[in-house]
Every structure is written in C-alpha cells, then in structure tokens.
Design an enzyme around this catalytic site. Structure first.
Site, short mmCIF file in Angstrom:
data_model
loop_
_atom_site.label_atom_id
_atom_site.label_comp_id
_atom_site.label_asym_id
_atom_site.label_seq_id
_atom_site.Cartn_x
_atom_site.Cartn_y
_atom_site.Cartn_z
N GLU A 28 -10.57 4.11 41.18
CA GLU A 28 -9.32 3.34 41.54
C GLU A 28 -9.38 2.98 42.88
OE1 GLU A 28 -6.15 6.42 40.18
OE2 GLU A 28 -7.92 7.55 39.66
N HIS A 61 1.43 9.12 41.31
CA HIS A 61 1.74 7.62 40.74
C HIS A 61 2.95 7.21 40.40
CE1 HIS A 61 -2.81 8.05 40.57
NE2 HIS A 61 -2.74 8.81 39.53
N HIS A 106 -5.46 2.46 36.59
CA HIS A 106 -6.00 3.54 36.40
C HIS A 106 -6.97 3.60 35.21
CE1 HIS A 106 -6.48 7.84 36.29
NE2 HIS A 106 -5.27 7.85 37.20
#
Length: 391
Positions: free
Chosen positions: A356, A147, A218
């Site tokens: 997601e 991420h 998220h």
C-alpha cells in the site's frame, strides 16, 4: 539497485499533501453525490448484487489489447480482480476478492481491494489535534483508529463514471464531521488500464476545512493466482533503506531506522518467507511484516520505483511505482480462513499480501513525519501504478 529490478518483461511525495504532485488519469465514476450511478454513454456496468439495505451495486470492467481485464465495484471504489496471462499463457486472477457486494459487506476483513480513507493506516488512540482542537475518532483497531474509522471509504457507495474501455472514475463526498473528521472532502479516484498492463490509480481531493488526508488502495495480491496457496515463496524487493518501527499496538515509535541487518531488509530480492519467522521484536509486534517503508527518494522528478514482486509459480512480476513517500508491506498475518474468495478458496493465513503506497502511519501525531494536512484552496493529488508483466 540490483536484483529483480533489472529483469526484462516478456511478451505476454502524494508528493506530500501540499498537493502539487503532477498526477492525473481517469477511472470509472464521477460526481460528488453519494449515489450508485453510471450515466455516461459508455459503460460496462453489470449487477454486483445488493447490500443489506437493498442498494444495488455494480461492477465495471476495463480491458486492453492484450486481453487483460481489471474489474472494480462502486462499493468502496474497490479493485475486485485483475485477470492476466502467466508464463504458461494461462489466465489467472492475481487480486483476491469476493463474488459480490454482499460478500464484501459481510467479510470479517473489510478492506479487500478497497479505496482507503479519509486517513489510511493507524491513528494512535483515535485522536489528533489540529489548530488547538482535539478530534476524537472511533477506535476500531484496539485503542487506535484504522483506515478511516468505523465506516471508512471502503464501506460507502461511490459514484461511478466509466469513460471508455480503459478508464473508470469514482467520486465521493465525505461530509464535514463524517467519522469526526473536519471539512467537506470531495474525493476522486481514477483507475486506468494501459495496453502495457499498467493499472494506474490517480487520487484527487479538495476540502473546505483543514483536514488530514492519506488515501491508498488495499488490494490483496497473490501473483500465482487467488487462492493458490502461500505467498511466502514470492520474491520481493523494496526500494527502501529505512523503515518506521512500531510498538506492540502497531503505532510508529517516531523513529526512522535502517533496514540493514534486520529481517526488514528487502533491498536485494529474496522470498518473503526468508526471515519472517526469526525472533525479532518488530516481527512479533506485526505478527510478521506489517510495516511502513521509507522509500528512497527519486534522483529525478516523476514516479518512484517502490517495489517489485514475482510469483514463484506463475512468473508474473508486479512493479509498484508511486509519488508517495511510504509503502506499507503486509504479509497477510491476520488472514484466518473465515471468508470465501470468488475462486472458492478460503482467505487462509498468508495467502495474499499488500503493498500500500502512502504517507506514514499516525502522521497527525508524529511531527517528524511528512504532513498529511490538506488546506482549503489546495488540491490533493497523487498517483500509484501497478505494472504487470511476466518472465
């Protein structure tokens, strides 16, 4: 498809980073400078507490005619709450989050509700090669980059610009070399709440150097309400015949395999927990579901139905529609009860889930996956919609 995709509501390919997707909507914040501000004539801004360095954060509220409220903060361009009526006309918050910016900054799980970038999901061994040059990233997930790296987009302060009750923009300039990614990347994320209880997220980005980009949100959901207990009885359906298996480090093997005959088959609706404890190598690798689904392609242009999920107690249903080719389904396997939600409940094991929308994990190192490279002169554009209703 059959099953819950046919339910009726009650009263209450990034089309790839070729950046040609037809998307655009607004959210709450504008400007390419990385400061906390909101200067337009309309704003719902309220204090959301301070970060460790003393920076004051803000929260912003979008509302619609049904009384639904969506709440955000400029710390991480983050989705904090979604307050909606359930089948009993009770208002519940279906997005898990914390009471202020300090709690988000201190959390052992840094991604709750955040905008994720510059590259969402994992990059194997924190490395990729672009035009013959190897880029080495910070490894924050074992041997991998997750991420965006050490300080991804979830941990930066975005510029906010609230247009009206329904629309909020966040913008951020990710400078050349940030987390060792190439190019100045100008990013805009626009949240819009419709009177039909749709929360639309539009993502845009431009760069002055070729760079990988894979943006997502998220949010952690519990459709029975934040802190209400397990999500294993939520009923889920995913519009995908295939998924991307992973190794023990949750890096895709490069294969794209059918879900048929596996616990990963959500083509027909079923409770999340139905097969989650089966003996299966992929479930073992993910500690449960933490995998990318290859969404079935639309037969016509426009948003693709990715998933539908229903809260077993609340009757609230959430549809996920997107221009993205993939969907990461995460069943809360790494939640450990170490953080306190705004409701006062702990973030206990599997008490929230994520859906997601994305391009596939480790795409820079997987030549058979859709590209996430953005070129100078191109525009990254993609859209995802979370639509809520009840039955």
């Amino acid at each position: 498809m059959s099953g819950i995709f046919n339910l009726i509501s009650c009263n209450s390919n990034q089309n790839k980073t070729e950046n040609t997707s037809n998307s655009s909507t607004s959210t709450d914040s504008a400007s390419t400078t990385n400061t906390a501000a909101s200067s337009d004539s309309f704003t719902s801004a309220k204090s959301f507490g301070k970060l460790k360095d003393g920076t004051e954060m803000q929260q912003y509220t979008l509302t619609n005619k049904k009384g639904t409220k969506a709440i955000f903060t400029n710390y991480g361009a983050r989705w904090v709450s979604f307050l909606i009526r359930d089948k009993d006309d009770k208002i519940i918050d279906v997005v898990a989050g914390f009471k202020d910016a300090a709690a988000y900054e201190a959390s052992t799980e840094p991604y709750f509700g955040a905008t994720i970038g510059r590259v969402g999901n994992r990059i194997a061994k924190g490395r990729f090669t672009l035009d013959g040059k190897e880029y080495k990233l910070f490894t924050n997930n074992g041997s991998n980059t997750l991420h965006g790296g050490k300080k991804g987009f979830q941990a930066v302060v975005w510029q906010a610009n609230q247009k009206d009750d329904h629309t909020l923009e966040f913008t951020y300039l990710s400078k050349d070399g940030e987390e060792n990614f190439p190019g100045n990347l100008n990013v805009k994320v626009t949240y819009a709440l419709t009177d039909d209880n749709e929360l639309t997220i539009d993502y845009e980005a431009t760069t002055n150097k070729k760079t990988p980009v894979n943006l997502t949100n998220h949010a952690f959901f519990n459709l029975n309400g934040e802190g209400s207990g397990t999500i294993l009885n939520h009923v889920l359906q995913i519009n995908a015949d295939r998924y991307t298996p992973v190794d023990a480090n949750l890096i895709p093997t490069g294969k794209i395999e059918p879900v048929a005959g596996t616990p990963f088959d959500f083509r027909e609706r079923k409770p999340i927990g139905t097969n989650i404890n089966e003996k299966n190598e992929q479930l073992k690798n993910g500690g449960g579901f933490d995998h990318n689904y290859v969404l079935n392609e639309n037969k016509a242009p426009g948003l693709n139905m990715a998933a539908r999920v229903k809260g077993d107690k609340s009757g609230i249903i959430m549809d996920v529609l997107t221009l993205e080719p993939g969907l990461q389904f995460y069943s809360g396997n790494f939640m450990q009860g170490k953080n306190t939600f705004k409701s006062g409940a702990k973030d206990d094991y599997r008490t929230a889930f994520c859906l997601e929308t994305q391009h596939f994990p480790d795409a820079p190192n997987q030549p058979n996956f859709p590209s996430i490279l953005l070129e100078p002169g191109e525009k990254y554009q993609t859209r995802t919609v979370y639509k809520f209703f009840c039955r």
